[in-house]
Design an enzyme around this catalytic site. Structure first.
Site, PDB file in Angstrom:
ATOM      1  N   ASP A 101     -24.128  10.128 -25.103  1.00  0.00           N
ATOM      2  CA  ASP A 101     -22.835  10.725 -25.444  1.00  0.00           C
ATOM      3  C   ASP A 101     -22.969  11.936 -26.374  1.00  0.00           C
ATOM      4  OD1 ASP A 101     -21.774   8.625 -24.045  1.00  0.00           O
ATOM      5  OD2 ASP A 101     -20.509   7.882 -25.679  1.00  0.00           O
ATOM      6  N   HIS A 152     -16.299  13.354 -21.813  1.00  0.00           N
ATOM      7  CA  HIS A 152     -16.173  12.681 -23.110  1.00  0.00           C
ATOM      8  C   HIS A 152     -15.202  13.437 -24.015  1.00  0.00           C
ATOM      9  CE1 HIS A 152     -17.327   9.558 -25.830  1.00  0.00           C
ATOM     10  NE2 HIS A 152     -18.038  10.306 -26.657  1.00  0.00           N
ATOM     11  N   HIS A 156     -13.934  15.342 -29.061  1.00  0.00           N
ATOM     12  CA  HIS A 156     -14.228  13.982 -29.540  1.00  0.00           C
ATOM     13  C   HIS A 156     -13.174  13.458 -30.525  1.00  0.00           C
ATOM     14  CE1 HIS A 156     -16.676  10.518 -30.857  1.00  0.00           C
ATOM     15  NE2 HIS A 156     -17.415  10.760 -29.791  1.00  0.00           N
ATOM     16  N   HIS A 246     -26.927   8.475 -28.040  1.00  0.00           N
ATOM     17  CA  HIS A 246     -26.331   9.784 -28.278  1.00  0.00           C
ATOM     18  C   HIS A 246     -27.410  10.863 -28.263  1.00  0.00           C
ATOM     19  CE1 HIS A 246     -23.428   6.899 -29.876  1.00  0.00           C
ATOM     20  NE2 HIS A 246     -22.500   7.816 -29.683  1.00  0.00           N
TER      21      HIS A 246
END
Length: 281
Positions: A101, A152, A156, A246
């Protein structure tokens, strides 16, 4: 003309990789929601950490709701808006999905891509639009290598605190950047912090995406140490699990080193890293 040829080549590679990545020695992967009964894999029971452990309260807490919405973009079929995200895959043998991510990051993402290429493994990258816009070449590299790129959001945010118009902007702008750089619109979406609500599911479905969560949270964002990340993945590895890591958002050197450590061990243990096929409903 050159750009069109490049996009067409990437689309062909993506289509081929989707078959090879999900088939291979592991067989074709089938996506399952957390609420569905898992289909046991041949010779390997589809098991994993207890649900209470996998979904314990954290910044990644899931809060699913339900609803219905329009069909995915480009189709005439009516699609079900999920009431919870997908969390596992099922297939023949020991299949696992690796996900990353917050990228792409110009320093750490290339290192992860090199490691995956070295072991001939495909993964999913859930990218943020503001990062993707500045690193479109890395999305092209992901396409060329057969990885799946998911949405995503742009910046964020915590989507459950935003109005519908802002949610649509966060998701829609990111899908546009992905389609331009990757050669295909994203088929998968992951909400930041794992926080979902009715509007998030509906808008994601309207834009042609399925929601994806995870089974194993490595907590690598907190930089617990390479050994801790490796230990979490190896301890909770099981057929069908989805691993969360990540590749951006800070110093991700531990994440890179952990991947290089646990990946060959899992492969030696008979696990197959795959990417899921989207199943139209």
């Amino acid at each position: 003309m050159k750009k069109d040829q490049l996009i067409n080549r990437r689309r062909a590679l993506i289509a081929g990789a989707a078959v090879l990545g999900a088939a291979g020695a592991a067989g074709t992967a089938r996506v399952l929601t957390a609420g569905q009964a898992a289909e046991p894999a041949r010779n390997f029971p589809l098991s994993g950490p207890p649900a209470s452990r996998a979904l314990k309260p954290s910044v990644y807490r899931l809060q699913p709701l339900a609803g219905y919405g329009p069909p995915p973009r480009g189709t005439q079929l009516r699609t079900l808006v999920r009431n919870e995200p997908f969390m596992r895959v099922s297939g023949r043998g020991r299949t696992m999905v690796l996900t990353f991510d917050d990228g792409p990051d110009p320093h750490y993402t290339p290192e992860i891509l090199r490691a995956l290429r070295e072991y001939d493994v495909h993964a999913m990258f859930f990218v943020c639009g503001m990062m993707a816009a500045d690193n479109k070449d890395l999305l092209g590299e992901m396409a060329d290598d057969g990885h799946i790129v998911g949405n995503h959001t742009w910046s964020h945010p915590l989507l459950t605190k935003l109005p519908r118009s802002a949610i649509r902007s966060e998701i829609g702008r990111t899908s546009d950047v992905i389609e331009e750089a990757y050669g295909e619109p994203p088929a998968w979406f992951r909400a930041p912090y794992g926080e979902w609500n009715r509007a998030t599911y509906q808008i994601g479905a309207e834009l042609g995406m399925e929601p994806m969560a995870w089974t194993i949270d490595t907590l690598d964002w907190s930089r617990p140490g390479t050994r801790a990340i490796v230990g979490t993945v190896q301890k909770e590895a099981a057929p069908g699990v989805v691993v969360l890591q990540h590749d951006a958002g800070g110093d991700r050197s531990q994440s890179v080193q952990a991947l290089r450590t646990y990946l060959p061990r899992l492969l030696d243990a008979g696990y197959h890293m795959t990417v899921p096929h989207r199943k139209n409903v």
